[in-house]
Design an enzyme around this catalytic site. Structure first.
Site, mmCIF file in Angstrom:
data_model
loop_
_atom_site.group_PDB
_atom_site.id
_atom_site.type_symbol
_atom_site.label_atom_id
_atom_site.label_comp_id
_atom_site.label_asym_id
_atom_site.label_seq_id
_atom_site.Cartn_x
_atom_site.Cartn_y
_atom_site.Cartn_z
ATOM 1 N N CYS A 135 0.865 -1.180 0.000
ATOM 2 C CA CYS A 135 0.000 0.000 0.000
ATOM 3 C C CYS A 135 0.901 1.229 0.000
ATOM 4 O O CYS A 135 2.103 1.117 -0.240
ATOM 5 C CB CYS A 135 -0.982 -0.012 1.170
ATOM 6 N N ARG A 171 -3.425 -0.793 5.400
ATOM 7 C CA ARG A 171 -3.998 -1.884 4.614
ATOM 8 C C ARG A 171 -3.055 -3.058 4.395
ATOM 9 O O ARG A 171 -3.420 -4.215 4.652
ATOM 10 C CB ARG A 171 -4.482 -1.350 3.255
ATOM 11 N N ASP A 212 -8.527 3.408 0.813
ATOM 12 C CA ASP A 212 -7.619 3.847 1.864
ATOM 13 C C ASP A 212 -8.427 4.539 2.957
ATOM 14 O O ASP A 212 -9.078 5.547 2.709
ATOM 15 C CB ASP A 212 -6.591 4.818 1.271
#
Length: 143
Positions: free
Chosen positions: A8, A14, A114
């Site tokens: 990420c 994440r 996100d």
């Protein structure tokens, strides 16, 4: 054992949770690592809101420490899974020809949004998406 790298932006939310969820679900089948495109949180633990979201699902990511992506990580992996299309685009720009076939989106054809800067519900939703996405990667033959 198949080697999977989740990526990420900062390796802060994440990708650390995705790596842990994949490792747990694919125990004995997958070796999983995570990294971020930027080093802003290098050496830092995961985002507290993601720690809480992971905990709700029975995962403990408190031991995670962020790390920035390296060429060695790309070489190590059999599969490199980007959390969203913008991360995948950067990976395509920096990966050599040998790494290009390894690149893909974690959820196949959609992004893991996100949650940074959003409320706890956004982190909880993100974690649920990531955990559900493990099914796309466990039980697959090596590339």
């Amino acid at each position: 054992m198949r080697k999977v790298l989740t990526v990420c932006l900062g390796n802060y939310c994440r990708s650390p949770f995705a790596a842990l969820a994949l490792a747990k679900r694919g125990a004995g089948e997958l070796e999983v690592r995570s990294a971020g495109l930027i080093g802003k949180w290098e050496g830092e633990p995961a985002n507290e809101q993601m720690i809480q979201a992971a905990r709700r699902l029975g995962f403990d990511i408190t031991g995670h420490r962020a790390q920035q992506l390296t060429r060695e990580m790309l070489d190590w992996a059999d599969s490199v899974l980007a959390m969203d299309a913008s991360v995948l685009e950067v990976l395509r720009e920096i990966a050599d020809d040998g790494a290009q076939p390894k690149l893909g989106l974690y959820l196949g054809h959609s992004d893991v949004p996100d949650p940074m800067g959003k409320d706890q519900d956004a982190f909880n939703t993100c974690a649920v998406l990531i955990e559900a996405g493990t099914a796309l990667h466990v039980g697959q033959p090596p590339q």
